[in-house]
Design a protein around this motif. Structure first.
Motif, PDB file in Angstrom:
ATOM      1  N   ILE A  61     -13.208  -6.426 -16.698  1.00  0.00           N
ATOM      2  CA  ILE A  61     -13.890  -6.964 -15.523  1.00  0.00           C
ATOM      3  C   ILE A  61     -12.894  -7.648 -14.590  1.00  0.00           C
ATOM      4  O   ILE A  61     -12.919  -7.444 -13.364  1.00  0.00           O
ATOM      5  N   ILE A  62     -11.995  -8.442 -15.159  1.00  0.00           N
ATOM      6  CA  ILE A  62     -10.998  -9.143 -14.345  1.00  0.00           C
ATOM      7  C   ILE A  62     -10.101  -8.148 -13.612  1.00  0.00           C
ATOM      8  O   ILE A  62      -9.854  -8.276 -12.409  1.00  0.00           O
ATOM      9  N   LEU A  63      -9.612  -7.144 -14.341  1.00  0.00           N
ATOM     10  CA  LEU A  63      -8.750  -6.136 -13.725  1.00  0.00           C
ATOM     11  C   LEU A  63      -9.498  -5.355 -12.642  1.00  0.00           C
ATOM     12  O   LEU A  63      -8.943  -5.053 -11.583  1.00  0.00           O
ATOM     13  N   GLY A  64     -10.773  -5.034 -12.916  1.00  0.00           N
ATOM     14  CA  GLY A  64     -11.566  -4.304 -11.937  1.00  0.00           C
ATOM     15  C   GLY A  64     -11.814  -5.106 -10.675  1.00  0.00           C
ATOM     16  O   GLY A  64     -11.770  -4.566  -9.562  1.00  0.00           O
ATOM     17  N   VAL A  65     -12.076  -6.395 -10.826  1.00  0.00           N
ATOM     18  CA  VAL A  65     -12.326  -7.253  -9.663  1.00  0.00           C
ATOM     19  C   VAL A  65     -11.064  -7.375  -8.806  1.00  0.00           C
ATOM     20  O   VAL A  65     -11.113  -7.270  -7.578  1.00  0.00           O
ATOM     21  N   ILE A  66      -9.916  -7.586  -9.463  1.00  0.00           N
ATOM     22  CA  ILE A  66      -8.653  -7.685  -8.714  1.00  0.00           C
ATOM     23  C   ILE A  66      -8.353  -6.368  -8.001  1.00  0.00           C
ATOM     24  O   ILE A  66      -7.941  -6.346  -6.841  1.00  0.00           O
ATOM     25  N   GLY A  67      -8.568  -5.257  -8.719  1.00  0.00           N
ATOM     26  CA  GLY A  67      -8.369  -3.952  -8.090  1.00  0.00           C
ATOM     27  C   GLY A  67      -9.310  -3.738  -6.921  1.00  0.00           C
ATOM     28  O   GLY A  67      -8.928  -3.154  -5.892  1.00  0.00           O
ATOM     29  N   GLY A  68     -10.561  -4.213  -7.055  1.00  0.00           N
ATOM     30  CA  GLY A  68     -11.519  -4.097  -5.966  1.00  0.00           C
ATOM     31  C   GLY A  68     -11.088  -4.893  -4.740  1.00  0.00           C
ATOM     32  O   GLY A  68     -11.280  -4.445  -3.597  1.00  0.00           O
ATOM     33  N   ILE A  69     -10.492  -6.058  -4.971  1.00  0.00           N
ATOM     34  CA  ILE A  69     -10.001  -6.869  -3.853  1.00  0.00           C
ATOM     35  C   ILE A  69      -8.890  -6.131  -3.113  1.00  0.00           C
ATOM     36  O   ILE A  69      -8.865  -6.074  -1.871  1.00  0.00           O
ATOM     37  N   TYR A  70      -7.976  -5.541  -3.881  1.00  0.00           N
ATOM     38  CA  TYR A  70      -6.895  -4.760  -3.262  1.00  0.00           C
ATOM     39  C   TYR A  70      -7.463  -3.569  -2.486  1.00  0.00           C
ATOM     40  O   TYR A  70      -6.963  -3.218  -1.415  1.00  0.00           O
ATOM     41  N   ALA A  71      -8.491  -2.925  -3.051  1.00  0.00           N
ATOM     42  CA  ALA A  71      -9.094  -1.769  -2.379  1.00  0.00           C
ATOM     43  C   ALA A  71      -9.721  -2.177  -1.050  1.00  0.00           C
ATOM     44  O   ALA A  71      -9.559  -1.482  -0.035  1.00  0.00           O
ATOM     45  N   VAL A  72     -10.427  -3.293  -1.039  1.00  0.00           N
ATOM     46  CA  VAL A  72     -11.047  -3.785   0.194  1.00  0.00           C
ATOM     47  C   VAL A  72      -9.977  -4.140   1.225  1.00  0.00           C
ATOM     48  O   VAL A  72     -10.095  -3.811   2.416  1.00  0.00           O
ATOM     49  N   LEU A  73      -8.903  -4.804   0.766  1.00  0.00           N
ATOM     50  CA  LEU A  73      -7.809  -5.158   1.669  1.00  0.00           C
ATOM     51  C   LEU A  73      -7.144  -3.905   2.243  1.00  0.00           C
ATOM     52  O   LEU A  73      -6.751  -3.874   3.417  1.00  0.00           O
ATOM     53  N   THR A  74      -7.010  -2.881   1.399  1.00  0.00           N
ATOM     54  CA  THR A  74      -6.396  -1.632   1.865  1.00  0.00           C
ATOM     55  C   THR A  74      -7.247  -0.969   2.940  1.00  0.00           C
ATOM     56  O   THR A  74      -6.737  -0.553   3.992  1.00  0.00           O
ATOM     57  N   ILE A  75      -8.550  -0.856   2.679  1.00  0.00           N
ATOM     58  CA  ILE A  75      -9.452  -0.233   3.660  1.00  0.00           C
ATOM     59  C   ILE A  75      -9.477  -1.037   4.958  1.00  0.00           C
ATOM     60  O   ILE A  75      -9.461  -0.470   6.063  1.00  0.00           O
ATOM     61  N   TYR A  76      -9.473  -2.364   4.833  1.00  0.00           N
ATOM     62  CA  TYR A  76      -9.457  -3.222   6.030  1.00  0.00           C
ATOM     63  C   TYR A  76      -8.171  -3.034   6.822  1.00  0.00           C
ATOM     64  O   TYR A  76      -8.192  -2.938   8.062  1.00  0.00           O
ATOM     65  N   THR A  77      -7.050  -2.954   6.121  1.00  0.00           N
ATOM     66  CA  THR A  77      -5.753  -2.785   6.791  1.00  0.00           C
ATOM     67  C   THR A  77      -5.678  -1.433   7.489  1.00  0.00           C
ATOM     68  O   THR A  77      -5.173  -1.324   8.616  1.00  0.00           O
ATOM     69  N   ILE A  78      -6.182  -0.380   6.833  1.00  0.00           N
ATOM     70  CA  ILE A  78      -6.178   0.955   7.443  1.00  0.00           C
ATOM     71  C   ILE A  78      -7.046   0.964   8.698  1.00  0.00           C
ATOM     72  O   ILE A  78      -6.663   1.517   9.736  1.00  0.00           O
ATOM     73  N   ALA A  79      -8.236   0.370   8.598  1.00  0.00           N
ATOM     74  CA  ALA A  79      -9.129   0.329   9.751  1.00  0.00           C
ATOM     75  C   ALA A  79      -8.536  -0.496  10.899  1.00  0.00           C
ATOM     76  O   ALA A  79      -8.723  -0.175  12.078  1.00  0.00           O
ATOM     77  N   LYS A  80      -7.808  -1.543  10.552  1.00  0.00           N
ATOM     78  CA  LYS A  80      -7.231  -2.413  11.568  1.00  0.00           C
ATOM     79  C   LYS A  80      -6.073  -1.744  12.292  1.00  0.00           C
ATOM     80  O   LYS A  80      -5.942  -1.875  13.522  1.00  0.00           O
ATOM     81  N   LYS A  81      -5.251  -1.007  11.555  1.00  0.00           N
ATOM     82  CA  LYS A  81      -4.065  -0.397  12.167  1.00  0.00           C
ATOM     83  C   LYS A  81      -4.376   0.929  12.837  1.00  0.00           C
ATOM     84  O   LYS A  81      -3.646   1.355  13.730  1.00  0.00           O
ATOM     85  N   GLY A  82      -5.433   1.604  12.384  1.00  0.00           N
ATOM     86  CA  GLY A  82      -5.850   2.834  13.048  1.00  0.00           C
ATOM     87  C   GLY A  82      -4.776   3.909  13.060  1.00  0.00           C
ATOM     88  O   GLY A  82      -4.242   4.302  12.023  1.00  0.00           O
ATOM     89  N   LYS A  83      -4.430   4.375  14.275  1.00  0.00           N
ATOM     90  CA  LYS A  83      -3.477   5.465  14.410  1.00  0.00           C
ATOM     91  C   LYS A  83      -2.075   5.076  13.956  1.00  0.00           C
ATOM     92  O   LYS A  83      -1.238   5.947  13.681  1.00  0.00           O
ATOM     93  N   GLN A  84      -1.791   3.796  13.893  1.00  0.00           N
ATOM     94  CA  GLN A  84      -0.474   3.355  13.436  1.00  0.00           C
ATOM     95  C   GLN A  84      -0.216   3.759  11.991  1.00  0.00           C
ATOM     96  O   GLN A  84       0.936   3.884  11.569  1.00  0.00           O
ATOM     97  N   MET A  85      -1.308   3.989  11.216  1.00  0.00           N
ATOM     98  CA  MET A  85      -1.163   4.396   9.828  1.00  0.00           C
ATOM     99  C   MET A  85      -0.458   5.737   9.712  1.00  0.00           C
ATOM    100  O   MET A  85       0.278   5.986   8.747  1.00  0.00           O
ATOM    101  N   ASP A  86      -0.662   6.633  10.687  1.00  0.00           N
ATOM    102  CA  ASP A  86       0.013   7.929  10.656  1.00  0.00           C
ATOM    103  C   ASP A  86       1.524   7.757  10.692  1.00  0.00           C
ATOM    104  O   ASP A  86       2.261   8.412   9.957  1.00  0.00           O
TER     105      ASP A  86
END
Length: 335
Positions: free
Chosen positions: A165-190
């Motif tokens: 559960i602990i590992l899954g929660v930490i991984g979920g936080i990283y996943a949310v941060l990743t999706i947020y960062t991708i959405a924020k940077k947009g075309k810069q991700m390319d």
């Protein structure tokens, strides 16, 4: 009582084994978490396949050495899968935030060591800690195979049930941060992915795989812990000798008995078994139809065909340009 999943389950888990292992032949070696996730899923499929075959229709203690190995594999799988997903999510976030490009050689070695500690160190530690709260050597369930036995005390939930559960929660936080960062940077991700020599489609596949593992494995771990807490009153961990007094005893449970424990227990048990099949096919669906996969299939086909005297025809210049144009269209659509 006949097993309703026989022979569908052993067939599907064997196919899942192949689906998990085959993509390893062309997946890059730079993603430690994804490699370990594939390997651990393959080990889990092997264990499930053997257990299902050997203990179909019986609960005999016919392979004690294998049971010792299998139970420890199950213990390791419980934390290795979320740990591998955590490694994947952490790497995805570092790429999205461009933190993976400013590492010194020493920091890169440290990152690899951290990944190895997560994917191998924590599972090894769990195997050791399991003996602290183990009241029997193992339990043999008819149609399922060998499973680890735990003393029902708070220490068991802290040492064994909490880690996934602990590992899954930490991984979920990283996943949310990743999706947020991708959405924020947009075309810069390319541009970021191009600078890291990473295909956008591959990055998306890894993100989907990590999110699938977290979305399914973590809620399942919470459900299992909750169910075990409601099965009976918690015991007091008096001392080592009290807990291990009957450790040498092997419990054998016929199918008619464990299937009478209620639909909730049966559903969770079947979800655990079929989760490996699901993750294996998700793994293949994401990486088994990529451009790298098609190239690998072609190499294998023509290598086998060469044995039978069939040579690969050399494409003409016009055909090469046509193929390049077709692959360019497919690649642009997949991205």
């Amino acid at each position: 009582m006949s097993d309703p999943t026989w022979p569908a389950y052993p067939i599907m888990v064997f196919l899942s084994l192949l689906a998990t292992v085959i993509p390893l032949t062309w997946i890059g070696r730079d993603n430690t978490g994804m490699i370990f996730l594939s390997l651990w899923l393959a080990v889990a499929c092997i264990s499930e396949f053997v257990n299902t075959i050997v203990w179909h229709g019986n609960a005999l203690n016919s392979a004690p050495v294998w049971c010792d190995i299998s139970t420890r594999i199950n213990i390791a799988i419980g934390v290795s899968v979320p740990a591998s997903a955590l490694c994947m999510c952490r790497r995805l976030y570092r790429i999205a935030s461009m933190k993976a490009f400013i590492l010194t050689p020493r920091q890169k070695r440290r990152a690899i060591i951290e990944d190895l500690l997560l994917c191998l160190g924590i599972p090894a530690l769990e195997i050791i800690l399991q003996y602290v709260v183990s009241d029997h050597r193992y339990i043999v369930f008819e149609d399922i195979g060998c499973l680890a036995s735990y003393f029902n005390a708070w220490g068991t939930y802290v040492l064994m049930y909490a880690w996934p559960i602990i590992l899954g929660v930490i991984g979920g936080i990283y996943a949310v941060l990743t999706i947020y960062t991708i959405a924020k940077k947009g075309k810069q991700m390319d541009e970021i992915l191009r600078s890291a020599n990473i295909k956008k489609s591959h990055y998306r596949r890894v993100t989907i795989l990590a999110c699938c593992e977290i979305c399914f494995a973590t809620p399942f771990a919470i459900a299992v812990m909750t169910l075990d807490l409601t099965l009976g009153p918690l015991s007091h961990y008096k001392n080592w000798n009290y807990v291990h007094a009957q450790y040498s005893e092997i419990i054998q449970v016929p199918a008619v008995l464990w299937r009478s424990m209620g639909p909730t227990w049966i559903v969770l048990d079947e979800l655990y078994r079929w989760m490996f099949v699901f993750l294996g096919f998700v793994f293949f669906a994401l990486f088994g139809f990529s451009r790298e996969a098609r190239d690998a299939y072609g190499k294998v086909f023509w290598t086998v065909a060469k044995v039978f005297g069939i040579k690969r025809p050399e494409p003409s210049i016009h055909e090469e340009k046509t193929l390049e144009y077709v692959f360019a269209i497919i690649g642009s659509k997949s991205c």
